[in-house]
Scaffold this active site. Structure first.
Site, PDB file in Angstrom:
ATOM      1  N   HIS A 147       0.800  -1.226   0.000  1.00  0.00           N
ATOM      2  CA  HIS A 147       0.000   0.000   0.000  1.00  0.00           C
ATOM      3  C   HIS A 147       0.831   1.273   0.000  1.00  0.00           C
ATOM      4  O   HIS A 147       0.280   2.358   0.223  1.00  0.00           O
ATOM      5  CB  HIS A 147      -0.906   0.024   1.237  1.00  0.00           C
ATOM      6  CG  HIS A 147      -2.099  -0.867   1.135  1.00  0.00           C
ATOM      7  ND1 HIS A 147      -3.269  -0.487   0.504  1.00  0.00           N
ATOM      8  CD2 HIS A 147      -2.311  -2.131   1.553  1.00  0.00           C
ATOM      9  CE1 HIS A 147      -4.150  -1.467   0.557  1.00  0.00           C
ATOM     10  NE2 HIS A 147      -3.595  -2.481   1.188  1.00  0.00           N
ATOM     11  N   LYS A 151      -8.586  13.523   4.837  1.00  0.00           N
ATOM     12  CA  LYS A 151      -7.678  12.369   4.783  1.00  0.00           C
ATOM     13  C   LYS A 151      -6.698  12.464   5.955  1.00  0.00           C
ATOM     14  O   LYS A 151      -6.665  13.477   6.656  1.00  0.00           O
ATOM     15  CB  LYS A 151      -6.932  12.293   3.456  1.00  0.00           C
ATOM     16  CG  LYS A 151      -6.315  13.594   3.014  1.00  0.00           C
ATOM     17  CD  LYS A 151      -5.731  13.473   1.618  1.00  0.00           C
ATOM     18  CE  LYS A 151      -6.793  13.404   0.555  1.00  0.00           C
ATOM     19  NZ  LYS A 151      -6.851  12.139  -0.146  1.00  0.00           N
ATOM     20  N   LYS A 179       0.510  14.217   1.755  1.00  0.00           N
ATOM     21  CA  LYS A 179      -0.867  14.499   1.318  1.00  0.00           C
ATOM     22  C   LYS A 179      -1.109  16.000   1.124  1.00  0.00           C
ATOM     23  O   LYS A 179      -2.092  16.411   0.531  1.00  0.00           O
ATOM     24  CB  LYS A 179      -1.864  13.910   2.309  1.00  0.00           C
ATOM     25  CG  LYS A 179      -1.817  12.375   2.335  1.00  0.00           C
ATOM     26  CD  LYS A 179      -2.804  11.804   3.339  1.00  0.00           C
ATOM     27  CE  LYS A 179      -2.692  10.285   3.441  1.00  0.00           C
ATOM     28  NZ  LYS A 179      -3.218   9.568   2.264  1.00  0.00           N
ATOM     29  N   THR A 237      -9.010   6.433  -1.628  1.00  0.00           N
ATOM     30  CA  THR A 237     -10.405   6.019  -1.803  1.00  0.00           C
ATOM     31  C   THR A 237     -11.369   7.171  -1.566  1.00  0.00           C
ATOM     32  O   THR A 237     -12.482   7.147  -2.088  1.00  0.00           O
ATOM     33  CB  THR A 237     -10.761   4.843  -0.862  1.00  0.00           C
ATOM     34  OG1 THR A 237     -10.410   5.181   0.482  1.00  0.00           O
ATOM     35  CG2 THR A 237     -10.047   3.569  -1.270  1.00  0.00           C
TER      36      THR A 237
END
Length: 801
Positions: A350, A536, A542, A642
């Protein structure tokens, strides 16, 4: 699937209230009604759950066990009602009794078993396995407090215990007769027993792993699978091993929190124990099922009946533990045991970030799991021998499991599995060509891609019933069982009535969120504004930081008389307790928000809202109301994502780098229906290889960039002076690895394009429609079918739906 009439439901509910609490509906609290309702729902699937377990044993069909340190299913009541097909009956029945389902459902906290995408994906796969008719089991930890409850105090994140089990315990069924003993520490000596070397343990600390099973009900299916969560207890008869309360608490603390603080040795030790705990308990229970329920005595048949999937590196010790069980307890020859292990195990990677690929110090492993370290050492020794004189010494050394005094868990997972997959095409290509290139050169047949997915149809029905109803009226109700029907929404591209309805639905959802924000924060926001959302995990890659700089730019413009459409920026994120930089980012965002939200001179043109304690339930409130989806990670850093899929499915337009599944979204909707910016993959790696990124040059040459960054240190946001200086220095250091300053100008330009499109309501709505229609590509049911047929080799228990 067992149906229920409204009368049957009401009778059962009233009976449960009387039995459990000796109250009638008019005097019951919402919590009492919730608990009674949960019991009625459990009774509704209990028989199906039993039948599934009986059928899976009798059929002998292969089943998968999904090992994950995280599962993030959110709440169980609504999703179970939906999957049972009871939602409408229960809602109507409660209304007859003067009760609102929303108020009752609000009594249930999220199951605090995960943090972010890793756990959400695991939960989605559990749902999809049952909903597509496959036998699948989850294997994880029943955290007592899970991830912390986040509060903001003076702009800082404060972590509080999340005692979610107080009301949610009804969803887990304790199975004392399925308990296992997990052994930690001590010493292990190999002794000869009838010409077989067996381990002799001394001085170990034994822990009882007690399973709590949670039913995973398939959507309009007769399949009810099991998520097994392990709790740690002092074993019966071992009281002398744990003579004090402090000793007993150490055992119980093994399953107290998700991701113990790894900034200390004790924290890392606890995390290692957790990982072995649920791996060992899970594999022991699997082999007991194999022998006792399937009546199998030949371990070589194990791959015909069992697949074990390793979700990221946390469960990678499963490979060594299965070898231990086969060699030590089943007395199987090493080579046969290794062949079985590789056939049983598969692994999903991942991440491409080195720090996320776990490495455990061999001394720590010797202290916690000495026999497992022996087995890993032997696996590594044989691996090196198998490649000697076949490939270069450099390639052998780069792929060894034990290097520099550490056990490389990703290497163990790859070597011990028959399948290694990434979770988006770009991510998988990077694994094959950069991050795990040497492994790919050695074992190209192992590598494959399985793009992540979401429980699209079920998620939309729960989180966005207004949009679900519109889909019913435009493409028919079949989309609820076959997501490909959503593509037919594209046919309504020029239908002004449908476009108007999409706008109305979004506005109603935004009004609901505005009311929620007012209640939770006291901040009044305008639902006609652009709702700009970044939700998130808080991490430098990010780039909540990039969004922060855009907010500052908007504020500066408004102060200088440069107009912009109204915008509400909404954050939701938790920072790991030991991740100092992430917590500093939260502080700065909160202080910037405080200044902007209280500045009357900008006439409410810009509001910034950081909602506390982001979780699945909060996501279900935010996502249907989002206009703009911020997917702005540094290219090459996000494996998939996602939230990007959920947001597009709810009609948010995406502003994104070409990273992770953003690449797939852009391909699905077309680049005219997404806002793409930033460095591309090859540019990022060029900077990494040449070490020639100097953000200070941009700062000194671009007055706009300089003004934005200077606001962090010039007193504009006085309560974030210290943290602002940290961010400022971070952004401007040579070769800053996340390219915040480098991507800033392109990001601002694309945000200007967002504003321009926002003024053209028809075009905006058309692009929303395209995104909703093409979100069908990211249905987890399709993803799970690919895993089931190509990696796990499963057959459906029934015909499936």
């Amino acid at each position: 699937m067992k149906s229920i009439t409204k009368k049957e439901f009401k009778d059962k509910l009233l009976e449960e209230l009387d039995d459990q609490f000796e109250v009638d509906i008019s005097h019951a609290s919402n919590l009492e009604i919730y608990r009674a309702l949960a019991t009625v729902v459990q009774d509704g699937y209990a028989k199906l759950w039993r039948q599934t377990r009986i059928e899976e044993a009798h059929s002998g069909k292969k089943q998968v066990y999904y090992f994950s340190i995280e599962f993030l299913p959110g709440t169980r009541l609504r999703s179970t009602l939906l999957n049972l097909g009871w939602m409408d009956v229960v809602k109507s029945g409660l209304e007859d009794l003067g009760v609102d389902l929303d108020e009752i459902a609000a009594q249930e906290p999220d199951m605090a078993l995960g943090n972010g995408g890793l756990g959400r994906l695991a939960a989605a796969f559990m749902d999809s396995l049952a909903s597509t008719g496959y036998i699948g089991n989850g294997n994880g930890i029943r955290y007592k407090y899970g991830l912390f409850k986040q509060k903001f105090v003076n702009g800082y994140q404060v972590e509080l215990p999340n005692d979610w089990l107080q009301t949610s315990k009804s969803w887990g069924v304790r199975r004392d007769n399925k308990s296992e003993i997990v052994r930690f520490g001590g010493k292990v000596e190999l002794v000869n027993d009838d010409n077989w070397l067996v381990p002799k343990y001394s001085g170990t600390n034994d822990v009882a792993a007690v399973p709590y099973d949670v039913a995973m009900v398939g959507y309009h299916q007769d399949v009810v699978n099991t998520l097994r969560l392990w709790d740690a207890e002092v074993p019966a008869g071992a009281e002398l091993q744990y003579p004090t309360i402090a000793d007993r608490r150490k055992v119980e603390d093994l399953t107290s929190v998700l991701y113990p603080d790894d900034s200390s040795y004790e924290g890392r030790l606890l995390r290692l124990k957790q990982e072995y705990f649920f791996v060992s308990a899970g594999l022991q229970s699997i082999l007991h099922y194999f022998r006792n329920s399937l009546k199998q005595t030949d371990p070589e048949k194990l791959p015909e009946h069992i697949a074990v999937h390793i979700n990221d590196t946390h469960p990678a010790m499963a490979i060594a533990e299965l070898m231990r069980l086969l060699v030590d307890e089943w007395r199987l020859d090493w080579d046969k045991a290794w062949d079985i292990t590789q056939k049983v195990m598969s692994y999903t990677n991942h991440t491409i970030m080195a720090e996320a690929m776990e490495k455990w110090d061999i001394n720590m492993m010797q202290e916690v799991v000495p026999r497992i370290l022996q087995i890993i050492t032997e696996i590594d020794r044989r691996y090196v021998i198998s490649l000697s004189n076949k490939v270069s010494a450099e390639k052998i050394n780069s792929t060894k499991i034990i290097k520099d005094g550490k056990v490389q868990m990703a290497h163990l997972a790859i070597i011990g599995s028959h399948s290694v997959n990434g979770v988006a095409p770009l991510h998988t290509r990077l694994l094959e060509t950069v991050v795990l290139k040497d492994f790919y050169d050695l074992f190209p047949e192992k590598f494959n891609n399985k793009t992540n997915g979401i429980t699209l149809r079920r998620w939309l029905q729960i989180a966005n019933p207004r949009l679900s109803d519109l889909l019913d009226k435009t493409v028919g109700e079949e989309w609820r069982s076959n997501s490909t029907k959503m593509l037919e929404l594209q046919d309504q591209y020029d239908n002004s009535n449908v476009l108007t309805k999409i706008n109305q639905i979004k506005f109603e959802n935004k009004k609901d969120l505005s009311d929620f924000i007012k209640v939770k924060t006291g901040i009044k926001v305008d639902p006609t504004a652009i709702f700009d959302v970044q939700i998130k995990r808080l991490h430098a890659y990010k780039r909540q930081t990039l969004k922060l700089l855009h907010i500052i730019k908007l504020y500066q413009d408004l102060k200088n008389g440069i107009d912009h459409p109204k915008r509400v920026v909404i954050f939701g994120a938790k920072a790991a307790p030991s991740y100092t930089f992430a917590k500093q980012v939260i502080k700065v965002i909160n202080e910037v928000a405080a200044v902007i939200n209280s500045d009357t001179s900008i006439h409410d043109k810009l509001k910034v809202v950081f909602l506390e304690n982001y979780d699945v339930t909060l996501a279900e409130r935010i996502i249907p109301a989002a206009d703009l989806s911020e997917q702005i990670s540094t290219t090459t850093k996000e494996a998939s994502g996602t939230s990007n899929m959920k947001l597009m499915a709810n009609g948010a337009l995406t502003i994104a780098t070409m990273d992770g599944a953003n690449v797939d979204i852009a391909k699905a909707v077309g680049k005219d229906n997404i806002f793409i910016f930033g460095l591309e993959k090859d540019q990022v790696y060029s900077y990494y290889n040449n070490h020639n990124y100097h953000p200070g040059e941009i700062y000194h040459q671009d007055k706009e960039v300089a003004a934005i960054l200077d606001s962090l240190i010039n007193g504009t946001f006085p309560k974030a002076a210290t943290e602002g200086r940290v961010l400022y220095n971070n952004f401007l250091q040579d070769n800053e690895e996340f390219f915040v300053v480098k991507d800033l100008k392109d990001y601002l330009a694309k945000q200007a394009d967002v504003e321009k499109l926002w003024k053209d309501k028809k075009s905006w709505s058309q692009k929303c429609l395209v995104n909703i229609a093409h979100s069908e590509e990211f249905d987890a049911d399709s993803t799970v079918n690919q895993y089931a047929t190509k990696i796990w080799h499963l057959k459906k228990l029934n015909s499936g739906k």
